[in-house]
Design a protein around this motif. Structure first.
Motif, PDB file in Angstrom:
ATOM      1  N   ARG A 152       4.805  -0.744  -5.054  1.00  0.00           N
ATOM      2  CA  ARG A 152       4.952  -2.123  -4.553  1.00  0.00           C
ATOM      3  C   ARG A 152       5.583  -2.164  -3.166  1.00  0.00           C
ATOM      4  O   ARG A 152       5.470  -3.165  -2.468  1.00  0.00           O
ATOM      5  N   ASP A 153       6.236  -1.107  -2.745  1.00  0.00           N
ATOM      6  CA  ASP A 153       6.812  -1.068  -1.398  1.00  0.00           C
ATOM      7  C   ASP A 153       5.733  -0.996  -0.326  1.00  0.00           C
ATOM      8  O   ASP A 153       5.968  -1.379   0.818  1.00  0.00           O
ATOM      9  N   LEU A 154       4.548  -0.516  -0.677  1.00  0.00           N
ATOM     10  CA  LEU A 154       3.456  -0.413   0.286  1.00  0.00           C
ATOM     11  C   LEU A 154       2.678  -1.715   0.457  1.00  0.00           C
ATOM     12  O   LEU A 154       1.863  -1.821   1.353  1.00  0.00           O
ATOM     13  N   LEU A 155       2.922  -2.710  -0.393  1.00  0.00           N
ATOM     14  CA  LEU A 155       2.207  -3.977  -0.320  1.00  0.00           C
ATOM     15  C   LEU A 155       2.807  -4.860   0.768  1.00  0.00           C
ATOM     16  O   LEU A 155       4.031  -5.021   0.860  1.00  0.00           O
ATOM     17  N   ASP A 156       1.961  -5.457   1.591  1.00  0.00           N
ATOM     18  CA  ASP A 156       2.432  -6.422   2.582  1.00  0.00           C
ATOM     19  C   ASP A 156       2.748  -7.755   1.923  1.00  0.00           C
ATOM     20  O   ASP A 156       3.735  -8.407   2.259  1.00  0.00           O
ATOM     21  N   ALA A 157       1.881  -8.177   1.021  1.00  0.00           N
ATOM     22  CA  ALA A 157       2.072  -9.421   0.276  1.00  0.00           C
ATOM     23  C   ALA A 157       1.686  -9.172  -1.173  1.00  0.00           C
ATOM     24  O   ALA A 157       0.725  -8.451  -1.449  1.00  0.00           O
ATOM     25  N   ASP A 158       2.446  -9.765  -2.084  1.00  0.00           N
ATOM     26  CA  ASP A 158       2.181  -9.583  -3.504  1.00  0.00           C
ATOM     27  C   ASP A 158       1.949 -10.966  -4.112  1.00  0.00           C
ATOM     28  O   ASP A 158       2.872 -11.625  -4.562  1.00  0.00           O
ATOM     29  N   GLU A 159       0.695 -11.400  -4.122  1.00  0.00           N
ATOM     30  CA  GLU A 159       0.362 -12.723  -4.634  1.00  0.00           C
ATOM     31  C   GLU A 159       0.475 -12.804  -6.144  1.00  0.00           C
ATOM     32  O   GLU A 159       0.540 -13.890  -6.712  1.00  0.00           O
TER      33      GLU A 159
END
Length: 109
Positions: A98-105
């Motif tokens: 999850r640290d690599l995600l820019d946005a977590d919808e």
């Protein structure tokens, strides 16, 4: 004209094979599921379409062109759906960083 089509077909076949090889290497080398999903869909689909274009330029018969068009349409229809399902399954099973995600919808769901 036939020689030019053969050379263009050979160039498309070579480019498609190289893109498909790059997709295979990416699937093996990328560390997480989302990176592997990207490598399995983006360059692989373009590689297959280039291979099909090369075949179409080489074969040039109506029956072959119809079959090649069907394969291309099914490839374009199934690859995005498969990528969506792989990404959703990886997210739900917690196999992504999850640290690599820019946005977590989907964080609130």
């Amino acid at each position: 004209m036939s020689v030019l089509a053969d050379w263009l077909g050979a160039a498309c076949l070579l480019a498609g094979a190289l893109l498909s090889l790059a997709a295979g290497i990416g699937v093996l080398r990328f560390p997480d599921a989302l990176g592997r999903m990207h490598a399995a869909t983006k360059p692989q689909v373009l590689g297959v379409l280039l291979l099909l274009l090369g075949l179409a330029l080489r074969l040039r018969t109506a029956a072959d062109l119809g079959m090649i068009a069907l394969v291309g349409i099914f490839q374009l229809a199934t690859a995005p759906v498969a990528a969506q399902m792989i990404g959703r399954a990886a997210y739900r099973s917690g196999r992504i960083d999850r640290d690599l995600l820019d946005a977590d919808e989907l964080a609130g769901r």
